[in-house]
Write an enzyme that holds these catalytic residues in place. Structure first.
Site, PDB file in Angstrom:
ATOM      1  N   GLU A  39     -15.211   9.372   0.374  1.00  0.00           N
ATOM      2  CA  GLU A  39     -13.981   9.009  -0.345  1.00  0.00           C
ATOM      3  C   GLU A  39     -13.683  10.141  -1.323  1.00  0.00           C
ATOM      4  O   GLU A  39     -14.530  10.495  -2.133  1.00  0.00           O
ATOM      5  CB  GLU A  39     -14.167   7.669  -1.067  1.00  0.00           C
ATOM      6  CG  GLU A  39     -13.071   7.305  -2.048  1.00  0.00           C
ATOM      7  CD  GLU A  39     -11.673   7.263  -1.443  1.00  0.00           C
ATOM      8  OE1 GLU A  39     -11.448   6.506  -0.491  1.00  0.00           O
ATOM      9  OE2 GLU A  39     -10.799   8.024  -1.913  1.00  0.00           O
ATOM     10  N   CYS A  47      -5.420  -0.836  -2.683  1.00  0.00           N
ATOM     11  CA  CYS A  47      -5.393  -2.225  -3.166  1.00  0.00           C
ATOM     12  C   CYS A  47      -6.017  -2.354  -4.548  1.00  0.00           C
ATOM     13  O   CYS A  47      -5.424  -2.923  -5.460  1.00  0.00           O
ATOM     14  CB  CYS A  47      -6.123  -3.136  -2.178  1.00  0.00           C
ATOM     15  SG  CYS A  47      -6.331  -4.808  -2.796  1.00  0.00           S
ATOM     16  N   LYS A  55      -1.251  -4.336  -9.807  1.00  0.00           N
ATOM     17  CA  LYS A  55       0.106  -4.922  -9.722  1.00  0.00           C
ATOM     18  C   LYS A  55       0.081  -6.394 -10.118  1.00  0.00           C
ATOM     19  O   LYS A  55       0.886  -6.858 -10.920  1.00  0.00           O
ATOM     20  CB  LYS A  55       0.635  -4.724  -8.299  1.00  0.00           C
ATOM     21  CG  LYS A  55       2.022  -5.244  -7.976  1.00  0.00           C
ATOM     22  CD  LYS A  55       2.130  -6.683  -7.582  1.00  0.00           C
ATOM     23  CE  LYS A  55       1.290  -7.160  -6.444  1.00  0.00           C
ATOM     24  NZ  LYS A  55       1.679  -6.717  -5.142  1.00  0.00           N
ATOM     25  N   ALA A 119     -13.308  14.377   3.566  1.00  0.00           N
ATOM     26  CA  ALA A 119     -13.918  14.687   4.866  1.00  0.00           C
ATOM     27  C   ALA A 119     -12.807  14.879   5.892  1.00  0.00           C
ATOM     28  O   ALA A 119     -11.808  14.168   5.868  1.00  0.00           O
ATOM     29  CB  ALA A 119     -14.831  13.548   5.302  1.00  0.00           C
ATOM     30  N   GLU A 186       9.059  -5.956  -6.453  1.00  0.00           N
ATOM     31  CA  GLU A 186       7.981  -6.429  -7.336  1.00  0.00           C
ATOM     32  C   GLU A 186       8.031  -5.701  -8.683  1.00  0.00           C
ATOM     33  O   GLU A 186       7.961  -6.325  -9.746  1.00  0.00           O
ATOM     34  CB  GLU A 186       6.621  -6.221  -6.666  1.00  0.00           C
ATOM     35  CG  GLU A 186       6.411  -7.173  -5.493  1.00  0.00           C
ATOM     36  CD  GLU A 186       5.058  -7.018  -4.801  1.00  0.00           C
ATOM     37  OE1 GLU A 186       4.361  -6.015  -5.055  1.00  0.00           O
ATOM     38  OE2 GLU A 186       4.705  -7.912  -4.004  1.00  0.00           O
ATOM     39  N   ARG A 203      20.055   0.660  -0.662  1.00  0.00           N
ATOM     40  CA  ARG A 203      21.099   1.251   0.179  1.00  0.00           C
ATOM     41  C   ARG A 203      21.730   0.259   1.153  1.00  0.00           C
ATOM     42  O   ARG A 203      22.870   0.431   1.567  1.00  0.00           O
ATOM     43  CB  ARG A 203      20.527   2.433   0.952  1.00  0.00           C
ATOM     44  CG  ARG A 203      19.409   2.059   1.905  1.00  0.00           C
ATOM     45  CD  ARG A 203      18.837   3.286   2.583  1.00  0.00           C
ATOM     46  NE  ARG A 203      17.747   2.940   3.493  1.00  0.00           N
ATOM     47  CZ  ARG A 203      17.066   3.821   4.198  1.00  0.00           C
ATOM     48  NH1 ARG A 203      17.335   5.106   4.092  1.00  0.00           N
ATOM     49  NH2 ARG A 203      16.103   3.446   5.007  1.00  0.00           N
ATOM     50  N   ARG A 209      14.750  -6.481   3.581  1.00  0.00           N
ATOM     51  CA  ARG A 209      15.132  -6.511   5.004  1.00  0.00           C
ATOM     52  C   ARG A 209      13.945  -6.996   5.830  1.00  0.00           C
ATOM     53  O   ARG A 209      12.804  -6.608   5.587  1.00  0.00           O
ATOM     54  CB  ARG A 209      15.548  -5.099   5.449  1.00  0.00           C
ATOM     55  CG  ARG A 209      16.031  -5.008   6.868  1.00  0.00           C
ATOM     56  CD  ARG A 209      16.736  -3.690   7.106  1.00  0.00           C
ATOM     57  NE  ARG A 209      15.872  -2.529   6.919  1.00  0.00           N
ATOM     58  CZ  ARG A 209      15.020  -2.059   7.830  1.00  0.00           C
ATOM     59  NH1 ARG A 209      14.898  -2.663   8.984  1.00  0.00           N
ATOM     60  NH2 ARG A 209      14.296  -0.978   7.571  1.00  0.00           N
ATOM     61  N   GLY A 266       9.144   3.322   0.709  1.00  0.00           N
ATOM     62  CA  GLY A 266       8.245   3.233   1.860  1.00  0.00           C
ATOM     63  C   GLY A 266       6.987   4.058   1.682  1.00  0.00           C
ATOM     64  O   GLY A 266       6.847   4.815   0.720  1.00  0.00           O
ATOM     65  N   HIS A 439       2.780 -35.756  -5.394  1.00  0.00           N
ATOM     66  CA  HIS A 439       3.910 -35.920  -6.299  1.00  0.00           C
ATOM     67  C   HIS A 439       3.461 -35.911  -7.752  1.00  0.00           C
ATOM     68  O   HIS A 439       2.411 -36.459  -8.053  1.00  0.00           O
ATOM     69  CB  HIS A 439       4.584 -37.265  -5.964  1.00  0.00           C
ATOM     70  CG  HIS A 439       5.803 -37.518  -6.770  1.00  0.00           C
ATOM     71  ND1 HIS A 439       7.000 -36.867  -6.530  1.00  0.00           N
ATOM     72  CD2 HIS A 439       6.021 -38.357  -7.812  1.00  0.00           C
ATOM     73  CE1 HIS A 439       7.898 -37.298  -7.404  1.00  0.00           C
ATOM     74  NE2 HIS A 439       7.338 -38.197  -8.182  1.00  0.00           N
TER      75      HIS A 439
HETATM   76  P1  NDP Z   1       9.023  -1.045   2.492  1.00  0.00           P
HETATM   77  O1  NDP Z   1       9.025  -0.435   3.813  1.00  0.00           O
HETATM   78  O2  NDP Z   1       8.741  -2.496   2.323  1.00  0.00           O
HETATM   79  O3  NDP Z   1      10.424  -0.762   1.794  1.00  0.00           O
HETATM   80  C1  NDP Z   1      10.967   0.518   1.672  1.00  0.00           C
HETATM   81  C2  NDP Z   1      12.351   0.385   1.071  1.00  0.00           C
HETATM   82  O4  NDP Z   1      12.870   1.660   0.759  1.00  0.00           O
HETATM   83  C3  NDP Z   1      13.333  -0.288   2.011  1.00  0.00           C
HETATM   84  O5  NDP Z   1      14.173  -1.100   1.222  1.00  0.00           O
HETATM   85  C4  NDP Z   1      14.085   0.903   2.604  1.00  0.00           C
HETATM   86  O6  NDP Z   1      15.394   0.605   2.984  1.00  0.00           O
HETATM   87  C5  NDP Z   1      14.116   1.844   1.427  1.00  0.00           C
HETATM   88  N1  NDP Z   1      14.208   3.261   1.813  1.00  0.00           N
HETATM   89  C6  NDP Z   1      13.455   3.908   2.737  1.00  0.00           C
HETATM   90  N2  NDP Z   1      13.789   5.214   2.771  1.00  0.00           N
HETATM   91  C7  NDP Z   1      14.779   5.383   1.873  1.00  0.00           C
HETATM   92  C8  NDP Z   1      15.527   6.506   1.450  1.00  0.00           C
HETATM   93  N3  NDP Z   1      15.329   7.716   1.980  1.00  0.00           N
HETATM   94  N4  NDP Z   1      16.471   6.322   0.496  1.00  0.00           N
HETATM   95  C9  NDP Z   1      16.678   5.096  -0.045  1.00  0.00           C
HETATM   96  N5  NDP Z   1      15.990   3.994   0.297  1.00  0.00           N
HETATM   97  C10 NDP Z   1      15.048   4.139   1.261  1.00  0.00           C
HETATM   98  O7  NDP Z   1       8.027  -0.157   1.636  1.00  0.00           O
HETATM   99  P2  NDP Z   1       7.300  -0.348   0.261  1.00  0.00           P
HETATM  100  O8  NDP Z   1       7.060   1.024  -0.204  1.00  0.00           O
HETATM  101  O9  NDP Z   1       8.003  -1.283  -0.646  1.00  0.00           O
HETATM  102  O10 NDP Z   1       5.933  -1.043   0.681  1.00  0.00           O
HETATM  103  C11 NDP Z   1       5.135  -0.492   1.726  1.00  0.00           C
HETATM  104  C12 NDP Z   1       4.304  -1.535   2.396  1.00  0.00           C
HETATM  105  O11 NDP Z   1       3.221  -1.886   1.566  1.00  0.00           O
HETATM  106  C13 NDP Z   1       5.018  -2.857   2.652  1.00  0.00           C
HETATM  107  O12 NDP Z   1       5.775  -2.852   3.823  1.00  0.00           O
HETATM  108  C14 NDP Z   1       3.858  -3.816   2.732  1.00  0.00           C
HETATM  109  O13 NDP Z   1       3.339  -3.785   4.027  1.00  0.00           O
HETATM  110  C15 NDP Z   1       2.875  -3.241   1.745  1.00  0.00           C
HETATM  111  N6  NDP Z   1       2.948  -3.946   0.444  1.00  0.00           N
HETATM  112  C16 NDP Z   1       2.626  -5.263   0.403  1.00  0.00           C
HETATM  113  C17 NDP Z   1       2.688  -5.957  -0.780  1.00  0.00           C
HETATM  114  C18 NDP Z   1       2.352  -7.415  -0.806  1.00  0.00           C
HETATM  115  O14 NDP Z   1       1.739  -7.901   0.131  1.00  0.00           O
HETATM  116  N7  NDP Z   1       2.746  -8.153  -1.846  1.00  0.00           N
HETATM  117  C19 NDP Z   1       3.074  -5.316  -2.035  1.00  0.00           C
HETATM  118  C20 NDP Z   1       3.399  -3.929  -1.869  1.00  0.00           C
HETATM  119  C21 NDP Z   1       3.329  -3.288  -0.669  1.00  0.00           C
HETATM  120  P3  NDP Z   1      15.780  -0.027   4.429  1.00  0.00           P
HETATM  121  O15 NDP Z   1      15.475  -1.486   4.334  1.00  0.00           O
HETATM  122  O16 NDP Z   1      17.248   0.251   4.521  1.00  0.00           O
HETATM  123  O17 NDP Z   1      14.975   0.707   5.429  1.00  0.00           O
END
Ligand code: NDP
Length: 456
Positions: A39, A47, A55, A119, A186, A203, A209, A266, A439
């Site tokens: 690591e 996490c 978080k 690594a 979040e 956007r 979504r 993302g 209830h």
């Molecule tokens: P997500 O994929 O969930 O969301 C990314 C967001 O950024 C979307 O709304 C996307 O829009 C937008 N986006 C992507 N590219 C651009 C760009 N170039 N310009 C503007 N907006 C953009 O990613 P996150 O980073 O929020 O989280 C990653 C992953 O981590 C999650 O999918 C989940 O699996 C995990 N996670 C889980 C959590 C939990 O269980 N509570 C908490 C945090 C993360 P569009 O919808 O239009 O593509």
């Protein structure tokens, strides 16, 4: 198990996050394999160090603002002072140190050798450490996770990501959050709860979504009701770092200055420079490691689990994948990780808990009945808050099976975990109906919805 003398180790794990640590501990501790793990950063991975755990602690911290306001409404003579970020951060750092030590302790107890360095791969059975040492292993597990992905122009301008929030010296007065996914929503709620002026650009038409439309619309409404300036159909057109903040021009033409800008657009898998493609390991368009149901790559001695494979990017899924891999390769119990009906929660305020199909998804597959109710829960209604919650079941009209359950409510995460057991067992709407309500609770509505609100 018998060790093959031709190799230094039976298993070499690259990455000390949830998936890698579980695989190493099970392979060594339960199946007697000779295991090493490398690591390059802190033990525990996304996490523990810069994701779910810190978080969630921030979610708790931010929820006290509302709790204190409610307490006053219930007759308590409490006066909320300001939030002291430095106090919280100090405690957070101590807690993360404790957890990291616990992860290290678990590996040590299982007999895993740990290398605190990067690594990479030299061949199908050899890793090279940053120090130059070459180590051979019969099997190699890639569990390197992912990292935030930020558009180039924004990265150049010096925006922050979720990684940086936990390390802030002071909370900003104002923040712009870009994105509409888990992380953006979040942190918008967390920071607003801590007293930061929050603007969020998404956007698309509606945040979150892929989640049930009715559920994500309610979350968006509630976020706005909590004072978040959530602007959909809006993106950043131009960003410029200025003294004390960033000047941002939106695609709508609006220009504003924010003290901080956070991109949550993302995440991408951490495969750069590992040497995988060179060995014949297949990578996908985002750089994700392509694996089969056994988490095995195109090179038979190399496996991969967790976010680096970009299947379902959730900690408990990575843990299941790591465990199944170890049982399969080193135990006598081959099994694949089950990716069906995995529940998840967005820790917004209120939370959105979900398992199974959305109404929109289910409709495309066959006739469905939708049972849904939205109401003001007792606790906040008494306090005079306009908060609304939602309980929803999507039911297959023919088999009567509950295909999806969606909950928007405080503590929806705790509720959906229970509902997920029933949905995973294949419960029908009638199974829910013959369960007597608890209830007074919010979730009792899940077993008392008598008439569908929509049928298709
Ligand atoms: P997500 O994929 O969930 O969301 C990314 C967001 O950024 C979307 O709304 C996307 O829009 C937008 N986006 C992507 N590219 C651009 C760009 N170039 N310009 C503007 N907006 C953009 O990613 P996150 O980073 O929020 O989280 C990653 C992953 O981590 C999650 O999918 C989940 O699996 C995990 N996670 C889980 C959590 C939990 O269980 N509570 C908490 C945090 C993360 P569009 O919808 O239009 O593509």
């Amino acid at each position: 198990m018998m060790h093959e003398l031709a190799f230094d180790y039976d298993l070499f794990v690259i990455g000390g996050g949830s998936g890698g640590v579980r695989a190493a501990r099970i392979a060594a501790g339960e199946h007697g394999a000779k295991v090493a793990l490398a690591e390059e950063d802190r033990m525990g991975g996304t996490c523990v160090i810069r994701g779910c755990v810190p978080k969630k602690l921030m979610v708790f911290a931010s929820s006290y603002r509302g709790a204190m306001a409610d307490a006053q409404s219930y007759g308590w003579q409490v006066q909320a002072g300001g939030f002291d970020w430095t106090v919280f951060r100090g405690k957070l750092d101590t807690e993360l140190d404790r957890l990291e030590a616990a992860y290290r302790g678990g590996l040590k107890a299982a007999g895993v050798t740990v290398y605190n360095e990067r690594a990479t791969l030299a061949d199908a059975h050899t890793v090279v450490l940053a120090s130059g040492a070459q180590i051979t292993a019969k099997h190699i597990l890639i569990a390197t996770g992912g990292r935030p992905s930020v558009p180039e122009a924004a990265a150049k301008a010096g925006v922050m990501t979720s990684n940086d929030i936990f390390k802030l010296d002071a909370l900003p007065k104002s923040v712009l959050i870009v994105g509409g996914g888990f992380i953006a929503c979040e942190f918008a709620c967390i920071l607003a709860g801590l007293g930061v002026e929050v603007t969020q650009f998404y956007r698309g038409e509606q945040i979150l979504r892929g989640f049930d439309n009715e559920a994500r619309t309610l979350v968006a409404d509630q976020m706005r009701a909590h004072g978040i300036r959530l602007l959909t159909g809006t993106d950043v057109a131009q960003l410029q770092a200025i003294e004390g903040g960033m000047s941002v021009r939106a695609t709508s033409g609006e220009e504003r200055i924010y003290e901080r800008v956070v991109y949550a657009t993302g995440r991408v898998p951490n495969t750069d420079g590992l040497g995988l493609a060179e060995l014949g390991v297949k990578l996908g368009p985002k750089g994700e490691v392509k694996v089969d149901g056994w988490s095995q790559t195109a090179v038979p001695s190399i496996y991969a689990v967790g976010d680096v494979t970009d299947r379902i990017n959730l900690t408990p899924v990575a843990i299941r994948e790591g465990h199944a891999f170890a049982d399969t390769v080193f135990g006598a119990t081959p099994r694949m990780a089950d990716h069906d009906l995995v529940a998840s929660v967005v820790f917004t305020q209120p939370e959105l808990g979900t398992v199974g199909q959305t109404e929109e998804e289910a409709r495309t597959r066959g006739p469905v009945e939708v049972y849904s109710t939205s109401f003001r829960p007792m606790q906040s209604a008494f306090a005079g808050r306009p908060e609304k919650v939602m309980m929803k079941l999507v039911v297959d009209s023919d088999s009567r099976k509950v295909l999806g359950c969606h909950i928007v409510a405080p503590n929806a995460g705790e509720m959906i975990q229970m509902a997920a057991i029933a949905v995973k067992m294949g419960a029908t709407k009638e199974d829910f109906d013959r369960t007597v309500a608890v209830h007074p609770t919010m979730s009792e509505e899940l077993v008392t919805m008598r008439k569908p609100v929509r049928k298709t």
